[in-house]
Design an enzyme around this catalytic site. Structure first.
Site, PDB file in Angstrom:
ATOM      1  N   GLY A   1       0.778  -1.221   0.000  1.00 49.58           N
ATOM      2  CA  GLY A   1       0.000   0.000   0.000  1.00 49.58           C
ATOM      3  C   GLY A   1       0.811   1.273   0.000  1.00 49.58           C
ATOM      4  O   GLY A   1       0.323   2.340   0.371  1.00 49.58           O
TER       5      GLY A   1
ATOM      6  N   GLU B   1      15.225  -2.568  -4.661  1.00 46.46           N
ATOM      7  CA  GLU B   1      15.064  -2.954  -6.055  1.00 46.46           C
ATOM      8  C   GLU B   1      15.418  -1.790  -6.971  1.00 46.46           C
ATOM      9  O   GLU B   1      15.408  -0.624  -6.558  1.00 46.46           O
ATOM     10  CB  GLU B   1      13.613  -3.354  -6.340  1.00 46.46           C
TER      11      GLU B   1
ATOM     12  N   HIS C   1       1.658  -1.046 -14.286  1.00 50.28           N
ATOM     13  CA  HIS C   1       1.316  -2.012 -13.231  1.00 50.28           C
ATOM     14  C   HIS C   1       0.290  -2.972 -13.808  1.00 50.28           C
ATOM     15  O   HIS C   1      -0.855  -2.606 -14.065  1.00 50.28           O
ATOM     16  CB  HIS C   1       0.749  -1.245 -12.030  1.00 50.28           C
TER      17      HIS C   1
ATOM     18  N   GLU D   1       4.693  -8.464  -6.445  1.00 48.81           N
ATOM     19  CA  GLU D   1       4.187  -9.057  -5.219  1.00 48.81           C
ATOM     20  C   GLU D   1       2.993  -9.939  -5.545  1.00 48.81           C
ATOM     21  O   GLU D   1       2.476  -9.933  -6.661  1.00 48.81           O
ATOM     22  CB  GLU D   1       3.765  -7.986  -4.202  1.00 48.81           C
TER      23      GLU D   1
ATOM     24  N   ASN E   1      -0.862 -10.797  -3.934  1.00 45.94           N
ATOM     25  CA  ASN E   1      -1.906 -10.517  -2.954  1.00 45.94           C
ATOM     26  C   ASN E   1      -2.717 -11.784  -2.732  1.00 45.94           C
ATOM     27  O   ASN E   1      -3.295 -12.342  -3.672  1.00 45.94           O
ATOM     28  CB  ASN E   1      -2.814  -9.386  -3.424  1.00 45.94           C
TER      29      ASN E   1
ATOM     30  N   ARG F   1      -5.594 -12.676  -1.489  1.00 53.55           N
ATOM     31  CA  ARG F   1      -6.981 -12.372  -1.137  1.00 53.55           C
ATOM     32  C   ARG F   1      -7.707 -11.921  -2.396  1.00 53.55           C
ATOM     33  O   ARG F   1      -7.099 -11.778  -3.458  1.00 53.55           O
ATOM     34  CB  ARG F   1      -7.020 -11.241  -0.112  1.00 53.55           C
TER      35      ARG F   1
ATOM     36  N   VAL G   1      -9.750  -5.489  -4.571  1.00 53.48           N
ATOM     37  CA  VAL G   1     -10.791  -4.468  -4.730  1.00 53.48           C
ATOM     38  C   VAL G   1     -11.314  -4.480  -6.161  1.00 53.48           C
ATOM     39  O   VAL G   1     -12.517  -4.395  -6.409  1.00 53.48           O
ATOM     40  CB  VAL G   1     -10.226  -3.072  -4.389  1.00 53.48           C
TER      41      VAL G   1
END
Length: 476
Positions: A183, A219, A227, A307, A309, A311, A314
């Site tokens: 985040g 990095e 993205h 990364e 996520n 879950r 949104v």
């Protein structure tokens, strides 16, 4: 590194035709709590809503079959209060808990507690969440699986001296990132050796405050990346599929504002490679349930793992619109021990979908604008979906994330989807509070956005131009 075991606390798989569970508690609030309730209703599952005192009159409380107050408004004393959430599940006889996103959704300790109490957590197991939640460990896991990584440090960077040495090897600019973060917190860009000490120490301080873990890694920092993320579904039998990609480059301070699927930046060959890589990444950790593999894409068409996520996201609605798959219902079925409802060959991606995150914020200053809604009209018509917990006379509390709605437009192609989004934003009415809808309207009308010519840095320039325009108008 070998994949983790595909284990989950769950009841035996139900016979065909039976609901996956009898009763599910939703450990969340707002639109995602309503979204889970909708999925449960279609599956014939009873629902339990938990709520804070600030959400006593919220829609998820009204539409659940049962509800129970778990504490005062502050998240730490209600939605993040694990003993209270577990007690609510036990007293209501809920067999499973759906965490939604945020709050406890990626808390491995919560998953362990659910398991110890004989309650199914609707998501992956704690081992996977720990592995992928620690960014340095996730990076090592992906490297072992042959997933392309951004050039960076080999794990945690312990000192400023180490950071300087790594930056020299990687090449400036670099980004220092919290190992346990996300985040946008605990992240600092470093453009030269002179900036390193201050930025490194600031990142560690932020990481400690946000995640109680001040470890950081480093990095290469891409100047104009895109993205791109890929939606994954996996079951407990080793079956893993993807549901295509999402373009998430329109973001401010690492927080997404607009998402779409498919990405306008990918060629068919690049799309195939990024999908296959995402599935390989998920298989490397023995992943099950819904998850998202996130990549950064550079101007040359090279992409790098960022990364995972662990879950539901949104922005999952845009994927549901183009794939026809109800991701939340699949989450529930998987957690109950059922096989995926689809094979990869069953997935046919059609059309284009765009989502605007509508926040209760001043659209130009980004300051929160909680308050009571005095008038409300939701857009409709072909291709429009509105995921929200707003209602007439509702009060938007100041205690939680400012997102109050997700406006989704679907079309046969990107041009039609954007035309429908413009029409929907024109007919959205929210009075009593300010929202970011006017900002979204300006963004989707911009020639760069219409052409799909943008990066994660594009919004910075757009907002700077907008501020200059507004200042000149004020002086006129």
């Amino acid at each position: 590194m070998s994949p983790v075991r595909r284990t989950a606390q769950r009841k035996p798989a139900a016979r065909s035709g039976e609901p996956p569970f009898r009763k599910i508690l939703i450990a969340n609030r707002g639109e995602i709590a309503l979204r889970v309730i909708q999925a449960c209703k279609e599956l014939g599952i009873q629902t339990v809503a938990v709520y804070s005192e600030a959400d006593r009159n919220a829609l998820h409380v009204r539409f659940a079959d049962e509800d129970i107050c778990i504490g005062p408004p502050a998240s730490a004393r209600s939605y993040l209060n694990i003993p209270q959430v577990i007690a609510a599940a036990e007293v209501t006889g809920a067999e499973a808990i759906h965490p939604g996103y945020g709050f406890l959704s990626e808390n491995p300790h919560f998953v362990d507690v659910c398991h110890a109490c004989g309650i199914t957590f609707i998501g992956p197991n704690a081992e996977i969440i720990r592995m992928m939640g620690n960014k340095a460990q996730a990076k090592a896991t992906m490297q072992a699986a042959g997933v392309p990584l951004m050039p960076g440090s080999d794990g945690v960077v312990e000192t400023v001296e180490d950071a300087l040495a790594w930056a020299e090897r990687i090449g400036y600019p670099v980004i220092v990132k919290a190992s346990a973060g996300g985040g946008g917190r605990g992240m600092r860009i470093v453009n030269s050796p002179e900036e390193m000490a201050d930025q490194y120490n600031t990142a560690r301080t932020e990481a400690k405050a946000a995640f109680t873990d001040d470890s950081v890694y480093m990095e290469k920092y891409l100047l104009e990346p895109r993205h791109i993320e890929v939606q994954i579904l996996g079951d407990l039998f080793g079956n893993i599929i993807h549901l295509g990609e999402r373009e998430c480059s329109i973001q401010r301070r690492h927080q997404k504002l607009i998402e779409e699927s498919p990405s306008p930046a990918l060629t068919p060959e690049l799309r195939r490679r990024i999908h296959e890589t995402a599935v390989r990444a998920a298989k490397a950790v023995g992943y099950f349930n819904a998850g998202t593999i996130e990549f950064l894409l550079d101007a040359r068409g090279d992409f790098f793992f960022m990364e995972m996520n662990t879950r539901v996201q949104v922005e999952h609605p845009v994927t549901e619109m183009v794939s026809g798959v109800d991701i939340v219902k699949e989450q529930i079925r998987i957690a109950a021990g059922r096989k995926l409802s689809y094979s990869q060959d069953d997935i046919v991606l059609r059309g284009h979908a765009v989502e605007c995150r509508i926040n209760a914020e001043d659209p130009w200053k980004f300051t929160p604008c909680p308050g009571r809604i005095t008038a409300l009209h939701f857009p409709g018509g072909p291709g429009i979906r509105m995921d929200t917990a707003m209602h007439q006379e509702a009060t938007i509390p100041p205690y939680y994330d400012s997102m109050v709605a997700k406006l989704i437009a679907y079309g046969s192609d990107r041009t039609e989807a954007l035309a429908r989004m413009r029409r929907a934003l024109d007919t959205l009415v929210v009075e009593g509070i300010r929202t970011t809808a006017p900002l979204h309207h300006r963004i989707i009308e911009h020639p760069d956005f219409v052409k799909g010519a943008f990066s994660t840095k594009w919004l910075e320039g757009f907002l700077a131009d907008l501020e200059k325009e507004r200042a000149e108008a004020a002086e006129a």
